[in-house]
Scaffold this active site. Sequence first.
Site, PDB file in Angstrom:
ATOM      1  N   ASP A  35      -6.803  -3.640  -7.196  1.00  0.00           N
ATOM      2  CA  ASP A  35      -7.504  -4.185  -6.044  1.00  0.00           C
ATOM      3  C   ASP A  35      -7.733  -5.660  -6.302  1.00  0.00           C
ATOM      4  O   ASP A  35      -7.884  -6.080  -7.462  1.00  0.00           O
ATOM      5  CB  ASP A  35      -8.847  -3.480  -5.823  1.00  0.00           C
ATOM      6  CG  ASP A  35      -9.484  -3.885  -4.500  1.00  0.00           C
ATOM      7  OD1 ASP A  35      -9.225  -3.209  -3.486  1.00  0.00           O
ATOM      8  OD2 ASP A  35     -10.222  -4.893  -4.471  1.00  0.00           O
TER       9      ASP A  35
ATOM     10  N   ARG B 224      -6.879  11.036  -7.279  1.00  0.00           N
ATOM     11  CA  ARG B 224      -8.023  10.131  -7.188  1.00  0.00           C
ATOM     12  C   ARG B 224      -9.334  10.858  -6.888  1.00  0.00           C
ATOM     13  O   ARG B 224     -10.414  10.257  -6.922  1.00  0.00           O
ATOM     14  CB  ARG B 224      -7.798   9.120  -6.051  1.00  0.00           C
ATOM     15  CG  ARG B 224      -7.197   7.772  -6.398  1.00  0.00           C
ATOM     16  CD  ARG B 224      -8.147   6.732  -6.960  1.00  0.00           C
ATOM     17  NE  ARG B 224      -9.486   6.734  -6.408  1.00  0.00           N
ATOM     18  CZ  ARG B 224      -9.855   6.078  -5.318  1.00  0.00           C
ATOM     19  NH1 ARG B 224      -8.988   5.392  -4.614  1.00  0.00           N
ATOM     20  NH2 ARG B 224     -11.109   6.105  -4.920  1.00  0.00           N
TER      21      ARG B 224
ATOM     22  N   ARG C 236      -3.594   6.182   0.230  1.00  0.00           N
ATOM     23  CA  ARG C 236      -4.141   7.330   0.948  1.00  0.00           C
ATOM     24  C   ARG C 236      -3.130   8.081   1.800  1.00  0.00           C
ATOM     25  O   ARG C 236      -3.385   9.206   2.222  1.00  0.00           O
ATOM     26  CB  ARG C 236      -5.319   6.876   1.812  1.00  0.00           C
ATOM     27  CG  ARG C 236      -6.561   6.533   0.994  1.00  0.00           C
ATOM     28  CD  ARG C 236      -7.643   5.943   1.868  1.00  0.00           C
ATOM     29  NE  ARG C 236      -7.298   4.602   2.322  1.00  0.00           N
ATOM     30  CZ  ARG C 236      -7.999   3.902   3.213  1.00  0.00           C
ATOM     31  NH1 ARG C 236      -9.080   4.456   3.756  1.00  0.00           N
ATOM     32  NH2 ARG C 236      -7.637   2.688   3.550  1.00  0.00           N
TER      33      ARG C 236
ATOM     34  N   TYR D  75     -14.449 -13.190   0.303  1.00  0.00           N
ATOM     35  CA  TYR D  75     -15.267 -12.042  -0.103  1.00  0.00           C
ATOM     36  C   TYR D  75     -16.509 -12.502  -0.848  1.00  0.00           C
ATOM     37  O   TYR D  75     -17.624 -11.997  -0.638  1.00  0.00           O
ATOM     38  CB  TYR D  75     -14.458 -11.094  -0.988  1.00  0.00           C
ATOM     39  CG  TYR D  75     -13.571 -10.151  -0.222  1.00  0.00           C
ATOM     40  CD1 TYR D  75     -14.112  -9.201   0.637  1.00  0.00           C
ATOM     41  CD2 TYR D  75     -12.194 -10.209  -0.358  1.00  0.00           C
ATOM     42  CE1 TYR D  75     -13.298  -8.336   1.339  1.00  0.00           C
ATOM     43  CE2 TYR D  75     -11.370  -9.333   0.343  1.00  0.00           C
ATOM     44  CZ  TYR D  75     -11.922  -8.395   1.191  1.00  0.00           C
ATOM     45  OH  TYR D  75     -11.128  -7.544   1.903  1.00  0.00           O
TER      46      TYR D  75
ATOM     47  N   ARG E  73       0.825  -1.214   0.000  1.00  0.00           N
ATOM     48  CA  ARG E  73       0.000   0.000   0.000  1.00  0.00           C
ATOM     49  C   ARG E  73       0.856   1.260   0.000  1.00  0.00           C
ATOM     50  O   ARG E  73       0.475   2.276   0.590  1.00  0.00           O
ATOM     51  CB  ARG E  73      -0.973   0.030   1.191  1.00  0.00           C
ATOM     52  CG  ARG E  73      -2.045  -1.044   1.146  1.00  0.00           C
ATOM     53  CD  ARG E  73      -3.191  -0.704   2.094  1.00  0.00           C
ATOM     54  NE  ARG E  73      -3.948  -1.897   2.438  1.00  0.00           N
ATOM     55  CZ  ARG E  73      -4.193  -2.309   3.679  1.00  0.00           C
ATOM     56  NH1 ARG E  73      -3.757  -1.605   4.705  1.00  0.00           N
ATOM     57  NH2 ARG E  73      -4.885  -3.400   3.897  1.00  0.00           N
TER      58      ARG E  73
END
Length: 355
Positions: A87, A51, A42, A162, A38
């Site tokens: 992702d 983004r 962010r 998921y 990552r």
Amino acid sequence: MSANDRPTGQQQTATYDSAFLRACRREPVPHTPVWFMRQAGRSLPEYRKVREGTAMLESCMMPELVTEITLQPVRRHGVDAAIYFSDIVVPLKAIGIDLDIKPGVGPVVEKPVRTRADLERLRPLEPEDVTYVTEAVRMLVGELGATPLIGFAGAPFTLASYLVEGGPSRNHEHTKAMMYGGPQLWADLLDRLAVITSAFLKVQIEAGASAVQLFDSWVGALAPADYRRSVLPASAKVFDAVSGYGVPRIHFGVGTGELLGLMGEAGADVVGVDWRVPLDEAARRVGPGKALQGNIDPAVLFAPREAVETKAREVLDAAAGLEGHVFNLGHGVLPNTDPAALTRLVEYVHEQTAR
């Protein structure tokens, strides 16, 4: 072909003798290579700016945006490898699964996969389904030059979780209910996901990725016997499917201290270790013939610089006897991390390990 062999066609590539790939192949390095999971995300103000107004899944399908985001931490931090911005649910979306990534929640699947009939929705992934990935990887390879690009995919167990749960889960109750109560359905589900994941990684390698990492984020929820019986065959199928390319294969999971040996057994050349197990002990559990990646606690980066360097020194000392070591966090960069702390950490590791 093992990752220690110099594959035909890769002899003159700009990345082959990079510190990162040399460490993955357990060869001498000029310094311990560093990258962060990552690292593009962010924590970077430039990421948030580029983004802004674009949904996560949409951004993963825009080659120029993917290229820019992937390059940002290389420019800012001077890391030794870039990881493809994507992702884990992108290949599922590409084959038509109705899902979305909801802010603050994560991937949410409209209709969970819980019956044999549901398996029919999981068709094979074709390169034509993800042409934006091929385009982005080629753009990145051109921009990165001698810096390797790591391809990215979610492992069959985590994707299955998921799909079966319908989204993130703390206890994975529906997932485990299928695994224990419908073992053949479970095996067939993971096998289909292994085929999809293999195809997704092949697209990235064939477009120019220098290594691949398989993320099994949730597999630490399993006991070793369950992993061996119900997960290892599918993960091994993925690693075997890309073995002929000769690129290093990295396997990472969270809370997987009890599974490290099995994760290496699945076929990885490099085993990622979270912060719960020291690297010297991880090496004992994994056994010879593998490089290790890790493993400072991401939360340490919120401490003062001296404390960060102390913990980094502990990691480097524990890694001193390893066959190969790639310095990384024990999980992803936390969103509120000060980017300057990451830059300083890269500089520290490079300085301390310069040979």
